[in-house]
Design an enzyme around this catalytic site. Structure first.
Site, PDB file in Angstrom:
ATOM      1  N   ASP A  40      28.767 -45.871  17.293  1.00  0.00           N
ATOM      2  CA  ASP A  40      29.668 -45.362  16.253  1.00  0.00           C
ATOM      3  C   ASP A  40      29.801 -46.386  15.133  1.00  0.00           C
ATOM      4  O   ASP A  40      30.057 -47.558  15.367  1.00  0.00           O
ATOM      5  CB  ASP A  40      31.061 -45.030  16.794  1.00  0.00           C
ATOM      6  CG  ASP A  40      31.736 -43.938  15.971  1.00  0.00           C
ATOM      7  OD1 ASP A  40      32.030 -42.861  16.529  1.00  0.00           O
ATOM      8  OD2 ASP A  40      31.950 -44.151  14.752  1.00  0.00           O
ATOM      9  N   TYR A 164      27.485 -28.867   4.542  1.00  0.00           N
ATOM     10  CA  TYR A 164      27.611 -29.016   5.996  1.00  0.00           C
ATOM     11  C   TYR A 164      26.853 -27.890   6.725  1.00  0.00           C
ATOM     12  O   TYR A 164      26.133 -28.129   7.690  1.00  0.00           O
ATOM     13  CB  TYR A 164      29.099 -28.995   6.329  1.00  0.00           C
ATOM     14  CG  TYR A 164      29.466 -29.221   7.767  1.00  0.00           C
ATOM     15  CD1 TYR A 164      29.395 -30.479   8.351  1.00  0.00           C
ATOM     16  CD2 TYR A 164      29.929 -28.154   8.553  1.00  0.00           C
ATOM     17  CE1 TYR A 164      29.767 -30.673   9.673  1.00  0.00           C
ATOM     18  CE2 TYR A 164      30.308 -28.346   9.863  1.00  0.00           C
ATOM     19  CZ  TYR A 164      30.222 -29.605  10.426  1.00  0.00           C
ATOM     20  OH  TYR A 164      30.594 -29.799  11.736  1.00  0.00           O
ATOM     21  N   LYS A 168      23.838 -28.326   9.333  1.00  0.00           N
ATOM     22  CA  LYS A 168      24.016 -27.931  10.727  1.00  0.00           C
ATOM     23  C   LYS A 168      23.011 -26.882  11.159  1.00  0.00           C
ATOM     24  O   LYS A 168      22.522 -26.914  12.287  1.00  0.00           O
ATOM     25  CB  LYS A 168      25.453 -27.428  10.948  1.00  0.00           C
ATOM     26  CG  LYS A 168      26.491 -28.544  10.898  1.00  0.00           C
ATOM     27  CD  LYS A 168      26.099 -29.701  11.786  1.00  0.00           C
ATOM     28  CE  LYS A 168      27.245 -30.506  12.320  1.00  0.00           C
ATOM     29  NZ  LYS A 168      26.781 -31.658  13.132  1.00  0.00           N
TER      30      LYS A 168
END
Ligand SMILES: NC(=O)c1ccc[n+]([C@@H]2O[C@H](COP(=O)([O-])OP(=O)(O)OC[C@H]3O[C@@H](n4cnc5c(N)ncnc54)[C@H](O)[C@@H]3O)[C@@H](O)[C@H]2O)c1
Length: 303
Positions: A40, A164, A168
């Site tokens: 992360d 987005y 996706k």
């Protein structure tokens, strides 16, 4: 009762695992015996900043529970570094869960290149880079599992999420081809479209439902798809709140016009209802099945 799912001597990378869904994936993998690389960058939902404590805390949680994990703080856009970290720490790589993500929601008429590019970079380029770096190792060992994190915003569209949604659904396109290319080396590739109560969805989902949509309720599917027990590949699964369903393409049986005579826009208009009629629809699983009706149609007019 199914056999226990274990990841004995297997190494799993979960990207964006410092919080939200990635964190619960990482915890569950570790609980099932995997050695986990908790990646992360630790930035904001909008992709700003960086903070190593997010991944470090999850590693602490895993170790406190008796599991094995290392933290990695690279951006997924430096995927080769993440894979190298896994190799340095554990000597192999069996599973990649592409989960890291950000949002830069804007209606299309307000969309700026920076919002478009950053969303593409983290979701698509990031998933590409990590998976591309892991791929030769999986091929060589004749084993691998890859999960991509898609979204219903890509499958169905969502107001304010053109960047987005593009990213996706792009990941699902990537899933389909990698599943074909990976099959002969026993690399299985699937996508999930999750709905979970995380910082990404806070304020967007009514609080009571948000509470019910626990990230923990998504991870069992991910861990199953990543396991040796799973034979599924090329799948897309919508998952959240303890519910899982499989999504597939559906196409109407269509209308055939005489290819020798040609046809007009008016002919299209006159056949519109039948073109869009899903009665008895086909569910092509691959390109060959997808072309079947068209080829059968051509054969009727073969010379
Ligand atoms: N929560 C939902 O309902 C939902 C719905 C559809 C899809 N998703 C997808 O699920 C994934 C997880 O989302 P979440 O809801 O847990 O959000 P989240 O913000 O809690 O988690 C995303 C994590 O990715 C990390 N990250 C962002 N950019 C990174 C980068 N460049 N490199 C490494 N790490 C990076 C963030 O620091 C964060 O910890 C995302 O891909 C998201 O798009 C979530």
């Amino acid at each position: 009762m199914s056999e226990a799912i274990r990841f004995q001597d297997q190494v799993v990378i979960v990207t964006g695992a410092g919080g939200g869904l990635g964190r619960t994936h990482a915890l569950l993998f570790a609980k099932h015996g995997a050695k986990v690389v908790v990646n992360d960058l630790g930035g904001s939902t909008h992709g700003e900043g960086a903070n190593s404590s997010a991944a470090d805390k999850v590693v602490e949680e895993i170790r406190a529970a008796g599991g094995t994990a290392v933290a990695n703080h690279d951006s997924v856009t430096d995927g080769e570094k993440i894979v190298q970290h896994a190799l340095d720490a554990f000597g192999r790589i069996d599973v990649v869960v592409n989960n890291a993500g950000i949002l830069r929601d804007k209606t299309f008429h307000k969309m700026e290149d920076a919002d478009w590019d950053l969303v593409y970079k983290v979701h698509v380029e990031g998933a590409y880079k990590v998976t591309r770096a892991a791929w030769p190792h999986m091929r060589e060992q004749g084993y691998g599992r890859v999960i991509f994190t898609a979204s219903t915003s890509g499958i169905y569209g969502n107001f304010g999420q053109s960047n987005y949604g593009m990213a996706k659904l792009g990941l699902y396109g990537l899933t389909r081809t990698l599943a074909i290319e990976g099959r002969k080396n026993n690399i299985l590739v699937n996508a999930i479209a999750p709905t979970g109560g995380t910082r990404m969805t806070e304020g967007l989902i009514p609080p009571q439902v948000f509470e019910q949509l626990k990230p923990e309720l998504i991870s069992p599917l991910v861990v199953y798809l990543a396991s040796q027990a799973c034979e599924e590949t090329s799948g897309l699964f919508e998952v959240g709140g303890g519910w899982i369903g499989k999504t597939r393409w559906e196409r109407s049986l269509g209308v055939g016009f005489d290819p020798r005579a040609g046809f007009s826009p008016e002919d299209v208009a006159a056949s519109w209802q039948q073109i869009c009629d899903f009665d008895g629809a086909a569910h092509p699983a691959d390109n060959i099945e997808a072309l079947k009706e068209m080829m059968e149609h051509l054969q009727k007019y073969a010379l």
